[in-house]
Design an enzyme around this catalytic site. Structure first.
Site, PDB file in Angstrom:
ATOM      1  N   ASP A  75       0.837  -1.207   0.000  1.00 57.00           N
ATOM      2  CA  ASP A  75       0.000   0.000   0.000  1.00 57.00           C
ATOM      3  C   ASP A  75       0.870   1.255   0.000  1.00 57.00           C
ATOM      4  OD1 ASP A  75      -2.396   1.365  -0.097  1.00 57.00           O
ATOM      5  OD2 ASP A  75      -2.611   1.463   2.086  1.00 57.00           O
ATOM      6  N   LEU A  76       1.920   1.235  -0.801  1.00 55.23           N
ATOM      7  CA  LEU A  76       2.799   2.397  -0.884  1.00 55.23           C
ATOM      8  C   LEU A  76       2.099   3.510  -1.668  1.00 55.23           C
ATOM      9  CD1 LEU A  76       5.763   3.136  -0.068  1.00 55.23           C
ATOM     10  CD2 LEU A  76       6.379   2.639  -2.428  1.00 55.23           C
TER      11      LEU A  76
END
Length: 634
Positions: A72-73
Site C-alpha cells: 500500500d505504498l
C-alpha cells in the site's frame, strides 16, 4: 511488520500491545508532513524527487530483504521529516512472503494475513496489475507502486486516473501513463525510462529488486551532479580489433585538459541498520604538460592511480599519482608503456611496452621483461599468476609473475571468427577470470568466463567491452556509451539481475573495446568520460600555427587523409545504425561529402594512391582484416 525492521527510512515501531481491549502502537515521533501534503498537487524538482525516491527505495529494500511486502505504498504513507528524511509508514496491509532465516514463519509478527485468496488489497491508482486482479503479489508490486509515486512527485499528477475507481483500475491494467515530458519538460530521459521500467505491466519486466532500483537512482543522481566532463570525438567503431591504435581517439581534437573523476560506490547490500554510505567525487588532473590517454587504473586498495601520459614530443610513459598527494611522478623505465595493471598487493605494476609484457616494483628497482605481448591488458592474481595475450593469432596465456615460460590458457574459437582474447580480469576467487573475445562482424564480440583450472570457457554477456568485478557483487562494463553495473554472484559465477546505469558517456576505445574505468576492492570507481555525441570541426592551419579557416560542417571525423593534390580528404565515419564505419570523401573547396564504401562490415584506414585515382582501405567484410582498393570517384 515495521517493528521487525530497523532502517532510517522506515518508521521505527517500539512496541505493540493492548490497553483495556484497544490495540496501541508506540512509534518514533516524526516532525514534518506526508508526501501528499508536501506535493499539494505540484511537482517537486527533479533533484528533490530523486533524493526522496532513493531513500524510499532503500527503505523498501530493507523490508523486502526481511520478506515483507508493503502492498500500500502511496504519498499518504510516506512521511518527509523537517530535515528532509523520507520515512515509509503504515505497514497495515503488509504481507510476509518468506521467513527471515532466524525465526520460524509462525514467530514472525506478520504471520497472519487476514485476506482470502483473490482479495484485492491496496489503494486504487497505486496497485500493481497483479494486485488489481487479486493474484499473488511479491516485492515487485511495491516497485510498481513506487513508480506511481515517483511519477507523481515529478509531475504533480497521478500516473493512473479515471472518472471512477473502476476506470482507474482499468487504466492500471490496460493503459500507459501520459509521458512525463507532457507535464514536466525538465525531467531527464534517463529518469523517465527508470519510472516506466517500474510501471511495467508484467512484474518480470520491472526492476529485479528494490536494491537495483536504489542503485539506479543513486547512479542517476551522481551522473547529474558530476561536472567537468571533457568532450572527445568518437572514432573507429567497436570490432576493429587490436590493430587499431588505442590512442586514435585522443589525437584528432588536440584535446585540452581531460579530467578523471573518482567516486566511492555506495554499499549496495548494507545491513538495514547501517546508514547509507555517502559518495565522494573529485577530479584528478593530468600532470604537467602531458596528456592523459586511455584508461586510468586504480590500485587494489584504492589509494593510488596509474596514468598513461603522452608528453609534448609524443613520447608515452606511466605516471603514479597517490590520492593523498597533489602531484604525479613518472615511473622510470616505463617509456612507451601502456595497458597497466596492478599486482593484488599493490606493490607492483604490469604493463605492455614495445610488444613486451613487463613489470615494475613501484617503490623502485629495474623493469623486468616477462614475455612477448600485445596491447590488450593483463590480470594478476594472488597466487602470482599473470594472464595476458601473447599475440593476435592465439588466445590468452598464463605466466608466473616471477618469470617463466608462458603456457596457453584459452583458444580462439574459429567458428565464431574470434581474432583476439583481451582485457582479462580475475574474479575474487583468483581462479576464474573474465575476458573479451573479439570476433568479426559475423559474430559479435562478447564477454566470456574462463578458469586457470580448465580449458572450458562460457559465454557470459553479449557485450563488446572490457569488464571488471565490483564489490559486493556487480560486473561493470560499457553498454551503448554508458558504464553499467549488473548484479553477479561471484560464488555461483552467475548473473543475478538487470544492469543499471552508473556513468553516462563513459570513455571507450572503439578499436579494442576498452572502457575507460577501473575499480578497487573497497569499491572506489575511477573513470574518464568521452561523450560519444561530440562533433568535431576540420580546421586549416598554416605551418606557423595560424588558423586559416574551417572546412565543411561539424561532424564525426577520424583517420583524416589528404589527397596528393590537396583538394580532397578521405576520412572514416561511424554509422550507429549498422554498428560499423565507412570511408567518406570530402571536396575541400565546397565542403561537400560523399560516401565511398557501403559494406556491412567495418571499413577504414584509408590511404590515397600517388595519382589520387584510387583509395586503399582495410575492411573486415571477409571475417578477417584485409586490404581493398576502390576508385576515388566511387
Amino acid at each position: 511488520a515495521a517493528g521487525a525492521l530497523n532502517h532510517p527510512n522506515v518508521l521505527a515501531v517500539h512496541d505493540v500491545g493492548q490497553h483495556d481491549g484497544a490495540p496501541f502502537v508506540v512509534s518514533e515521533l516524526l516532525e514534518g508532513e506526508t508526501l501528499r501534503e508536501k506535493l499539494r498537487g505540484a511537482p517537486l524538482s527533479q533533484r528533490k524527487a530523486v533524493d526522496y525516491a532513493s531513500q524510499i527505495a532503500r527503505g523498501l529494500a530493507a523490508a523486502h530483504e526481511r520478506g515483507i511486502v508493503h502492498r500500500d505504498l502511496k504519498p499518504e504513507n510516506i512521511f518527509i521529516t523537517s530535515d528532509g528524511r523520507a520515512k515509509i509508514l503504515d505497514f497495515g496491509l503488509a504481507k510476509l512472503t518468506h521467513g527471515d532465516g532466524r525465526q520460524s514463519q509462525t514467530e514472525i509478527p506478520t504471520r497472519r494475513v487476514d485476506t482470502d485468496a483473490g482479495a484485492v488489497m491496496g489503494t486504487v491508482g497505486y496497485m500493481a496489475p497483479e494486485q488489481v486482479r487479486g493474484r499473488r503479489v511479491d516485492h515487485r508490486a511495491d516497485i510498481f507502486a513506487f513508480g506511481a509515486v515517483l511519477y507523481e512527485m515529478l509531475t504533480g499528477r497521478r500516473a493512473f486516473r479515471g472518472e471512477s475507481a473502476a476506470a482507474t483500475l482499468s487504466a492500471v491494467l490496460r493503459e500507459d501513463p501520459p509521458a512525463l515530458s507532457e507535464s514536466n519538460r525538465n525531467v531527464s530521459p534517463a529518469l523517465e525510462r527508470l519510472v516506466l521500467h517500474c510501471l511495467e505491466k508484467d512484474p518480470a519486466a520491472r526492476f529485479h529488486s528494490a536494491n537495483d532500483l536504489a542503485f539506479a537512482l543513486e547512479a542517476l543522481s551522481g551522473a547529474t551532479a558530476v561536472s567537468g566532463e571533457q568532450a572527445t570525438p568518437t572514432h573507429a567503431p567497436a570490432g576493429r580489433g587490436v590493430r587499431r591504435r588505442e590512442l586514435i581517439a585522443w589525437g584528432v581534437a588536440g584535446a585540452a585538459l581531460v579530467a578523471l573523476l573518482a567516486l566511492v560506490l555506495p554499499s549496495l547490500r548494507r545491513a538495514p541498520q547501517e546508514a547509507p554510505a555517502a559518495a565522494t567525487r573529485f577530479l584528478i588532473t593530468q600532470p604537467g604538460e602531458g596528456e592523459v590517454s586511455g584508461a586510468p587504473v586504480i590500485s587494489p586498495d584504492g589509494r593510488r592511480v596509474v596514468l598513461v601520459v603522452r608528453d609534448a614530443a609524443g613520447k608515452q610513459s606511466l605516471w603514479l599519482r597517490p590520492l593523498d598527494a597533489l602531484d604525479a611522478q613518472q615511473l622510470a623505465g616505463t617509456e612507451a608503456g601502456g595497458q597497466p595493471f596492478w599486482s593484488p598487493d599493490g606493490r607492483s605494476i604490469g604493463f605492455i611496452a614495445a610488444g613486451k609484457l613487463k613489470k615494475l616494483d613501484v617503490s623502485g628497482g629495474p623493469v623486468q621483461t616477462l614475455s612477448d605481448a600485445v596491447s590488450v591488458g593483463g590480470a594478476w592474481n594472488r597466487d602470482g599468476v599473470i594472464v595476458f595475450s601473447r599475440s593476435t593469432t592465439e588466445g590468452l596465456y598464463r605466466i608466473p609473475a616471477a618469470g617463466g615460460t608462458p603456457e596457453p590458457l584459452t583458444t580462439l574459437d574459429k567458428s565464431r571468427n574470434e581474432y583476439v582474447h583481451a582485457w582479462p580480469h580475475f574474479l575474487p576467487d583468483g581462479r576464474h577470470f573474465l575476458y573479451v573475445a573479439g570476433a568479426s562482424p559475423r559474430e559479435k564480440s562478447a564477454i566470456f568466463l574462463g578458469s586457470l583450472d580448465s580449458k572450458q570457457t562460457r559465454l557470459l554477456l553479449n557485450v563488446e567491452s572490457s569488464v571488471a568485478y565490483a564489490p559486493p557483487g556487480y560486473l561493470l562494463y560499457a553498454h551503448e556509451g554508458t558504464l553499467v553495473a549488473r548484479p553477479f554472484d561471484a560464488d555461483r559465477l552467475e548473473l543475478t539481475g538487470e544492469a543499471v546505469p552508473v556513468v553516462k558517456q563513459i570513455g571507450y576505445t572503439m578499436g579494442n573495446a576498452r572502457a575507460h574505468f577501473s575499480v578497487s576492492e573497497p569499491g572506489t570507481l575511477l573513470y574518464r568520460t568521452n561523450p560519444a555525441a561530440a562533433d568535431t570541426q576540420l580546421v586549416w592551419f598554416d605551418r606557423a600555427g595560424k588558423q586559416l579557416g574551417t572546412v565543411g560542417a561539424a561532424g564525426h571525423y577520424s583517420d583524416i587523409r589528404l589527397s596528393p593534390d590537396g583538394k580532397r580528404v578521405a576520412f572514416q565515419r561511424f554509422d550507429p545504425e549498422k554498428g560499423a564505419s565507412d570511408v567518406w570523401v570530402m571536396e575541400l573547396a565546397r565542403g561537400t561529402t560523399s560516401r565511398l564504401t557501403f559494406d556491412p562490415a567495418d571499413d577504414g584506414d584509408a590511404v590515397w594512391s600517388p595519382d589520387g585515382s584510387r583509395v586503399v582501405f582495410s575492411s573486415m567484410k571477409e571475417g578477417l582484416p584485409n586490404l581493398y582498393q576502390k576508385l576515388s570517384s566511387g
